[in-house]
Design a protein around this motif. Structure first.
Motif, PDB file in Angstrom:
ATOM      1  N   ARG A 198      25.921-123.939  13.556  1.00 36.38           N
ATOM      2  CA  ARG A 198      24.967-123.578  12.514  1.00 36.38           C
ATOM      3  C   ARG A 198      24.333-122.224  12.762  1.00 36.38           C
ATOM      4  O   ARG A 198      23.648-121.684  11.902  1.00 36.38           O
ATOM      5  CB  ARG A 198      23.886-124.653  12.401  1.00 36.38           C
ATOM      6  N   ALA A 199      24.575-121.661  13.949  1.00 33.63           N
ATOM      7  CA  ALA A 199      23.994-120.348  14.228  1.00 33.63           C
ATOM      8  C   ALA A 199      24.681-119.263  13.422  1.00 33.63           C
ATOM      9  O   ALA A 199      24.289-118.098  13.480  1.00 33.63           O
ATOM     10  CB  ALA A 199      24.075-120.040  15.715  1.00 33.63           C
ATOM     11  N   GLN A 200      25.672-119.638  12.655  1.00 27.81           N
ATOM     12  CA  GLN A 200      26.303-118.696  11.721  1.00 27.81           C
ATOM     13  C   GLN A 200      25.229-118.044  10.839  1.00 27.81           C
ATOM     14  O   GLN A 200      25.356-116.898  10.422  1.00 27.81           O
ATOM     15  CB  GLN A 200      27.319-119.453  10.848  1.00 27.81           C
ATOM     16  N   ALA A 201      24.182-118.794  10.594  1.00 26.29           N
ATOM     17  CA  ALA A 201      23.098-118.291   9.752  1.00 26.29           C
ATOM     18  C   ALA A 201      22.450-117.036  10.317  1.00 26.29           C
ATOM     19  O   ALA A 201      21.847-116.253   9.594  1.00 26.29           O
ATOM     20  CB  ALA A 201      22.036-119.372   9.581  1.00 26.29           C
ATOM     21  N   PHE A 202      22.588-116.837  11.636  1.00 25.95           N
ATOM     22  CA  PHE A 202      21.945-115.686  12.255  1.00 25.95           C
ATOM     23  C   PHE A 202      22.859-114.469  12.311  1.00 25.95           C
ATOM     24  O   PHE A 202      22.446-113.412  12.767  1.00 25.95           O
ATOM     25  CB  PHE A 202      21.514-116.039  13.689  1.00 25.95           C
ATOM     26  N   VAL A 203      24.090-114.626  11.851  1.00 29.46           N
ATOM     27  CA  VAL A 203      25.019-113.512  11.932  1.00 29.46           C
ATOM     28  C   VAL A 203      24.717-112.523  10.814  1.00 29.46           C
ATOM     29  O   VAL A 203      24.359-112.905   9.713  1.00 29.46           O
ATOM     30  CB  VAL A 203      26.473-114.022  11.803  1.00 29.46           C
ATOM     31  N   GLY A 204      24.863-111.243  11.096  1.00 33.08           N
ATOM     32  CA  GLY A 204      24.737-110.257  10.028  1.00 33.08           C
ATOM     33  C   GLY A 204      23.435-109.508  10.019  1.00 33.08           C
ATOM     34  O   GLY A 204      23.208-108.681   9.147  1.00 33.08           O
ATOM     35  N   SER A 205      22.575-109.760  10.987  1.00 33.21           N
ATOM     36  CA  SER A 205      21.286-109.085  10.994  1.00 33.21           C
ATOM     37  C   SER A 205      21.465-107.577  11.151  1.00 33.21           C
ATOM     38  O   SER A 205      22.173-107.115  12.022  1.00 33.21           O
ATOM     39  CB  SER A 205      20.450-109.624  12.149  1.00 33.21           C
ATOM     40  N   LEU A 206      20.792-106.805  10.306  1.00 31.99           N
ATOM     41  CA  LEU A 206      20.853-105.349  10.430  1.00 31.99           C
ATOM     42  C   LEU A 206      19.995-104.884  11.587  1.00 31.99           C
ATOM     43  O   LEU A 206      20.182-103.804  12.129  1.00 31.99           O
ATOM     44  CB  LEU A 206      20.358-104.679   9.138  1.00 31.99           C
TER      45      LEU A 206
END
Lengths: 569, 283
Positions: B176-184
């Motif tokens: 579920r840590a996929q949600a944290f991917v992509g942070s600028l």
């Protein structure tokens, strides 16, 4: 205005028009009264936009011969949605109380007007968490008190309104003596001056004998044609039962997942009254329309319950046999959606002053972005719309600006069927810290039970970051030992002037020092729309030399008016 | 009565000392660097692993494979034949096929072999194995040990921070840590294991803050009870010592272990990972 009959709806509409014209004429003057010489958070503009929204809504609702009460309500409603900035929100609360005071009124007498003023003041005071004297509130109160004192048998509406205006002016002049920051800045309270301008403008309309004189602005056509680009109404206000409740329906309904197939959508219940009601016949007729049919009662009254896709047909059939009452029709598909929405993790909505920040917040998982625009103060409606677009039942709102806080709180109250929690972020860095600290609930975890601890962690994280901003002073200003001249750069932490000067890099460096840069773990620069990426990178490199300890980051914020927004953690 | 034997896998991050002291059998996963294979903890130590890791890139970045049922059979059969009951505790079945291999082997070999899905990783598994070993040497039988370990599973919390989510994502364990991917923004994610899967907790701006938050999270989980704590670190013994100090100050620590993150977990989480395991003495 025909005095002997008091203030009517037409008079009130023209008064609103005059008030808007006056505010428009004095907009800049009022903007410049901002205690802080910062080029945004403009009270004059915010109050004007808010009042225009009131005027437009009143214009749309106006019908010849209508009573005053509903028109005042329409104005209040318009201002509620159009409210921008703290001053706009407070103004909308004044109008709300004013309308409550005129509830059910055909034409208002002087006594009724005085009552409405008092109601306006009471409502506005209630809306503010910590009411402070020396602000718009005390000016409003001065107006109401003066109006009450001027009320005697036989006086005209104009007489009490003039007294109110005079009382407002006196209270306005007192504001510097009540609030130190006003005194130091050498100004009266901007919101208070806005109120004085409103009363002045309203009175001016009636000082002209025939009400001649063209208004500065064109009102809305009574048949609902939109003229003002400011009012982006992407939704509709709908009457609920008994015309009291108002539901806001966002025009872009969130795409919700298909509810597990419901064959019949409408749960339909009603009571059928008559004589010799044929239960069996009714059962036969209704059973073909759906399922879960219940017909109970006797020959005189039957309670009927049914799940059907054609509630209208069920009602028509019943009407063949008698009269119907206590009708309740609910959309079960929506109910399923709403129930599902409660299991979704909370949605995050953030108000941002620039496109770079919009990208940053989105990359962190924020699903709703409200652009602050040039004034950096979005309206209550703009915020409510974005909230309404979220699928989740729970929505957390980050205003990220102290002048947006109240509009966010107002918007939170106006979105039905959702639990909206505005968080007290007053700067963008606080908003970012809060989003980073947002702890998603585990799937299956009841969200409602977790919300309090989620918001608590977010609020705690906000306190751990110090936020600074750099802008250009729009006039000379001094605070304690620091002073700045018009055109120079100012480094601010909230309301505190921490650095000033002609050299931008120097001001930034001194500001970061004041914010604790030496001992910090992270210093982040967010550069605005007037700064190039190269300039920002050069400044960051300079800062790293001065502050070797912290990690220095540079990101594009894109905000207007503020070359740099800075966070120190 | 012959004592119950405790078996686990190399994903439990037990140090050689812990294994020997408690007589715990560890079945290794295999680490693959390109075509080369190493049995975790047998052919490859944590130090050697991190060294190879700094040089590896692209296809040479490591991958792991679970032990086969035969690997488990080779361990179970002699123990069962010698009359022991076995309690075998393994990496979360959501993160690795190790549990499944063990379960298949147990069925094949027969006898009293209790295979337990720890729903955890690293010393989250290790602490369970250590507790099982203690109960076993105290003379408790297989069923009692199994019951005690199972009761501790829900109360064993793992909180950790990674340098980058890339490793978890590459290896498919991001959960579920996929949600944290992509942070600028440059941020440090703080993660936990919930129901055997990686779960996002929050993000912070710096390592210092991550350390402080891990301790706070452990504090909340501990709820004022006495706890056993393990500090796990990826090649940063000083950082681990600082973390351990903060833990001792703020929690009621009955036992504190410090261990390096082994190659199995290091492959999936990446270098620069550090974390806390927290388990109440009385659940």
């Amino acid at each position: 205005m025909t005095e002997k009959h008091g203030l009517g709806a037409d008079d009130f509409l023209r008064a609103l028009e005059g008030a808007c014209a006056e505010l428009a004429a004095r907009q800049e003057e009022i903007n410049e009264l901002n205690v802080f010489p910062v080029p945004d958070g403009d009270t004059g503009t915010n109050m004007l936009r808010t009042l225009e929204a009131a005027w437009h809504e009143a214009g749309r609702a106006h019908r010849p011969g209508m009573p005053l009460g509903p028109l005042a309500k329409a104005a209040a409603r318009g201002s509620l949605w159009g409210a921008r900035g703290n001053s706009g929100v407070i103004l909308s609360q004044f109008l709300r109380g004013w309308a409550e005071g005129l509830d059910g009124c055909e034409r208002a007498s002087a006594a009724r007007i005085v009552h409405a003023f008092e109601q306006a003041v009471e409502t506005a005071y209630r809306a503010v968490m910590e009411p402070v004297e020396g602000t718009m509130l005390s000016v409003g109160r001065g107006a109401a008190i003066a109006a009450r004192q001027a009320l005697r048998p036989g006086v005209s509406v104009r007489h009490v309104v003039t007294a109110a205006w005079s009382g407002a002016r006196t209270a306005l002049e007192k504001t510097p003596s009540q609030l130190a920051i006003l005194r130091q800045a050498g100004v009266v309270d901007a919101g208070g001056m806005g109120l004085v301008a409103i009363l002045d403008g309203a009175l001016k309309v009636f000082r002209r004998r025939n009400g001649a004189g063209t208004p500065v602005l064109q009102p809305e056509d009574g048949r609902g044609e939109r003229v003002s680009p400011q009012l982006i109404s992407a939704g509709e206000l709908v009457s609920g039962p008994a015309g009291r409740s108002r539901a806001f329906i966002p025009s872009q309904l969130a795409l919700a997942p298909e509810p597990a197939s419901l064959e019949y959508t409408y749960c339909t219940e009603f009571v059928l009254k008559g004589h010799g009601l044929p239960q069996e016949r009714l059962r036969e007729q209704l059973t073909v329309l759906g399922d879960s049919l219940l017909v109970v009662g006797d020959e005189e009254a039957l309670k009927i319950h049914l799940h059907t896709n054609h509630p209208g047909r069920a009602l028509e059939i019943a009407l063949e046999h008698g009269s119907i009452t206590n009708v309740q029709i609910s959309n079960m598909a929506e109910q399923v959606q709403q129930k599902a929405a409660r299991h979704l993790p909370p949605a995050l909505v953030a108000v941002v002053p620039g496109p770079g920040f919009a990208d940053i917040f989105r990359s962190l998982g924020v699903s709703g972005i409200v652009m602050g625009g040039q004034t950096m103060n979005p309206s209550t409606q703009e915020i409510a719309e974005v909230i309404g677009q979220q699928e989740s039942h729970y929505v957390l709102v980050l205003p990220n600006n102290k002048n947006v806080l109240m509009a966010a709180q107002q918007a939170a109250r106006l979105v039905p069927d959702k639990k909206v929690i505005p968080l007290p972020s007053v700067t963008v860095p606080q908003g970012i810290a809060a989003v980073l600290a947002y702890q998603p609930p585990a799937p299956g975890e009841p969200v409602g039970e977790r919300i309090a601890s989620i918001t608590r962690s977010m609020e705690e994280a906000m306190t751990a970051v110090r936020s600074g901003e750099v802008t250009v002073a729009i006039r000379d200003f001094s605070q304690g030992a620091t002073s700045v001249q018009a055109g120079e750069f100012m480094g601010l932490e909230g309301d505190a002037l921490l650095a000033a000067g002609t050299d931008l890099s120097d001001v930034v460096t001194r500001l970061v020092t004041q914010l604790g840069g030496q001992e910090a773990e992270t210093v982040t620069l967010y550069y605005g729309d007037g700064v190039s990426a190269e300039e920002a990178a050069a400044l960051a490199a300079l800062l790293q030399r001065v502050f070797p300890e912290p990690e220095i980051g540079v990101y594009y914020g894109g905000q207007p008016h503020y070359p740099y927004v800075i966070s120190v953690e | 009565m012959t004592p119950v034997q405790v078996v686990t896998d190399s994903g439990a991050d037990l140090t050689p000392e812990m294994r020997e002291q408690h007589g715990i059998h560890v079945v290794p996963l295999t680490i693959h660097f390109g075509a080369q294979e190493f049995r975790d903890g047998v052919d490859l130590s944590p130090d050697a692993f991190y060294e190879r890791l700094t040089q590896a890139q692209g296809d040479l970045l490591p991958r792991t494979t679970q032990p086969s049922p035969a690997d488990f059979e080779r361990v179970y059969r002699p123990l069962v034949e010698a009359g022991h009951a076995v309690v075998s505790i393994h990496l979360s079945s959501q993160l690795s096929g190790t549990y499944q291999s063990a379960a298949l082997a147990a069925k094949e070999v027969g006898g009293q072999i209790h295979v337990i899905d720890s729903r955890s990783a690293s010393l989250g598994v290790g602490l369970l194995a250590l507790q099982a070993a203690r109960l076993a040497s105290a003379g408790h039988d297989g069923l009692v040990v199994k019951g005690a370990v199972e009761a501790l599973v829900a109360h064993t919390h793992v909180f950790f921070s990674v340098d980058t989510l890339e490793f978890l994502q590459r290896n498919g364990r991001i959960g579920r840590a996929q949600a944290f991917v992509g942070s600028l923004l440059n941020v440090k994610p703080i993660l936990s294991l919930v129901e055997g899967v990686v779960h996002p907790v929050e993000r912070v701006r710096s390592r210092g803050r991550a350390v402080a938050r891990l301790v706070s999270l452990a504090e909340e989980a501990a709820r004022n009870r006495a706890v056993r704590v393990a500090v796990v670190h990826g090649n940063d013994p000083e950082g681990a010592a600082r973390l351990a100090e903060q833990v001792r100050e703020r929690l009621q620590v009955e036992e504190l272990l410090v261990a390096p993150l082994g190659p199995t977990i290091g492959t999936h989480a990446g270098p620069g990972t550090f974390g806390l395991v927290c388990q109440p003495v009385q659940p």
